[in-house]
Scaffold this active site. Structure first.
Site, mmCIF file in Angstrom:
data_model
loop_
_atom_site.group_PDB
_atom_site.id
_atom_site.type_symbol
_atom_site.label_atom_id
_atom_site.label_comp_id
_atom_site.label_asym_id
_atom_site.label_seq_id
_atom_site.Cartn_x
_atom_site.Cartn_y
_atom_site.Cartn_z
ATOM 1 N N SER A 60 -10.952 0.558 6.743
ATOM 2 C CA SER A 60 -9.863 0.231 6.108
ATOM 3 C C SER A 60 -9.939 -1.399 5.067
ATOM 4 C CB SER A 60 -8.650 1.738 5.497
ATOM 5 O OG SER A 60 -9.596 2.668 5.580
ATOM 6 N N LYS B 106 0.903 -1.143 -0.241
ATOM 7 C CA LYS B 106 -0.108 -0.077 0.073
ATOM 8 C C LYS B 106 0.808 1.657 -0.231
ATOM 9 C CE LYS B 106 -3.334 1.803 2.598
ATOM 10 N NZ LYS B 106 -4.973 1.768 3.370
ATOM 11 N N SER C 66 -10.333 2.015 2.657
ATOM 12 C CA SER C 66 -9.147 2.820 1.500
ATOM 13 C C SER C 66 -8.376 1.522 0.615
ATOM 14 C CB SER C 66 -8.161 4.382 2.291
ATOM 15 O OG SER C 66 -7.474 3.584 3.693
#
Length: 494
Positions: free
Chosen positions: A183, A79, A159
């Site tokens: 998330s 990420k 997210s």
């Protein structure tokens, strides 16, 4: 021949150790898959092909000598919130344009120590603020899932939308992610993958770009429960550089997979039955209860009375911390700089251009609730609510409950630029209604794929555990996974 990109971490690990497969072959297969899919799905914002092949070659060398870590030769996506030395790290924000850190986050350093291979940096909501991966400076991620008989583009959740979509689409074996209010778990539920938010303090936050420091926690997204257990074993560690890191031994999570849950008490909170909740979600929840009963668990009805206040309290606490954390992005030391006639105008120009609308919204909310005259009325009150939310969970676990079962999300994935959600910020925030209480209490939570909606989209169930008892929720999650079966998206993009 087997498509190498369908192997789980456990399968790839075993094949690599037996020398039936080379790390370079596996990595190359993923790089080819990324080359084909990324222009359509937009999961990666930076692809580190050359570095990946070098890392894979080193893994092959170690494996040939009979050495190698627990993730030797396993290609992962990272990420874009994790600092990766000399590699693009921008939290998918324009304000960090061109930033390449000179250091490595503790979580990624742990993965490289154990032999993992970095394929690239994954798309995400800007500064991890969002539930659909539509706030990214690099554009939205397209879910690999589609509704039956429809070409509508769907969100992967957020997210960590890039992480979940990449795992679901076979563009990495597993991925790192972060969870501040859901998330990891919400995108995992939307994409038919498994995602665990560990207990706050289990994984170091050092080198992870901060959103809300008292809520942020790193965790993995994988294809199944076992893969997440393998990844978390590597990611978790005590770190002196993070004052919130907890100095506790990290269990061998994988060894708990397949163990009996007979006699365990599973709590079912009445407050999670929401008015107007989709009958599909209620039915799925009941299926989960039945599966655990059949496995020998005892079901216990419980009450978490302050749950309904968790979401509004979260949207005071998280923006307050974000407004403080994001004050450092001023165009002076790194990232974007938009000149002005003086330093104040340079700050204003840089921040107004560099931050997206959702980030600006949360900075303004946070600044407001921390301002003189509103601090007591909003921020302090929200912190008191947080204490009550945590106390509810503590009382539940002290009564003998081993884990709590709830839905992961109130709905399946929705469309990109969905008008109803787009024009209603609160509707977007409500996607995290089942996940936020876990962050407010600092507990571990996992989302497990548990079925498909009537239009063929993945639905997930959430298990919430006691602090630092991730092994227990892995154990129970595996039972649900075995009962529900595996779900995968058809590769319409190939």
């Amino acid at each position: 021949m087997t498509d190498l990109t369908t192997l789980t971490i456990a399968q790839a690990r075993d094949a690599l150790k037996k020398r039936e497969l080379k790390a370079t072959e596996l990595t190359e297969a993923y790089l080819k898959a990324i080359e084909l899919a990324n222009p359509i799905l937009n999961t990666y914002v930076a692809i580190t092909a050359e570095q990946a092949m070098k890392m894979a070659a080193k893994s092959d060398s170690r494996l040939a000598k009979g050495h190698g870590g627990i993730l030797e030769g396993i290609p992962l996506g990272i990420k874009d919130l994790f600092a990766t030395q000399d590699v693009h790290t921008q939290a998918c924000s324009y304000i960090l344009d061109g930033f390449k850190p000179h250091y490595e986050s503790t979580v990624t350093a742990n993965l490289w120590r154990d032999g993992a291979v970095m394929l690239g940096k994954l798309n995400m909501d800007e500064f991890a603020m969002g539930s659909s991966n539509e706030t990214s400076y690099y554009g939205p991620v397209i879910s690999p899932w589609r509704k039956k008989d429809s070409n509508e583009k769907l969100v992967p959740g957020g997210s960590s939308g890039g992480s979940a979509a990449a795992v679901a689409a076979g563009l990495c074996v597993g991925a790192t992610a972060t969870d501040t209010g859901g998330s990891i778990r919400q995108p995992a539920a939307f994409t038919g993958t498994v995602g665990i938010k560990p207990t706050y303090g289990r994984c170091s936050r050092w080198g992870t770009i901060a959103f809300a420091s008292s809520l942020d926690q790193a965790g993995p997204i994988g294809r199944n429960v076992r893969d997440c257990a393998i990844l978390l074993k590597s990611m978790a560690s005590f770190d002196e550089k993070d004052s919130t890191s907890v100095n506790l031994p990290v269990p061998d999570y994988e060894s708990y997979i397949g163990q009996s849950i007979k006699g365990m008490k599973i709590g079912i909170p009445k407050e999670y039955y929401l008015e107007g909740m989709s009958p599909e979600i209620v039915e799925l929840w009941q299926k989960g209860i039945n599966w655990l009963k059949e496995a020998g668990a005892e079901i216990k009805n419980i009450s978490l009375p302050h749950t309904k206040y968790a979401l509004p309290a979260y949207y005071i606490v998280a923006p307050a911390e974000a407004s403080s954390n994001l004050a450092r992005y001023d165009g002076v030391r790194f990232g974007l700089r938009i000149p002005g006639k003086d330093v104040i105008e340079m700050y204003e120009n840089t921040r107004s251009v560099g931050f997206g609308n959702e980030v600006k919204r949360r900075i303004l909310i946070g600044t407001y609730v921390l301002s003189s005259g509103y601090y007591d009325a909003y921020y302090l009150k929200a912190q008191k609510v947080r204490t009550l939310v945590k106390r509810d969970f503590d009382q539940c676990f002290s009564s003998g409950v081993d884990a709590i079962l709830t839905p992961a999300t109130p709905t399946p994935a929705f469309g990109i630029a969905d008008e109803k959600i787009k024009n209603d910020t609160v509707a977007m925030y409500l996607n995290d209604i089942f996940t936020v209480p876990v962050n407010m209490a600092g507990l571990p939570g996992i989302s497990v794929p548990s079925g498909l909606s009537s239009n063929g989209l993945p639905l997930g169930l959430q298990l919430i555990g006691k602090p630092f008892a991730e092994e227990v929720i892995f154990q129970i999650a595996h039972i649900i996974e075995q009962a529900a079966g595996m779900f995968s998206a058809e590769k319409w993009w190939t």
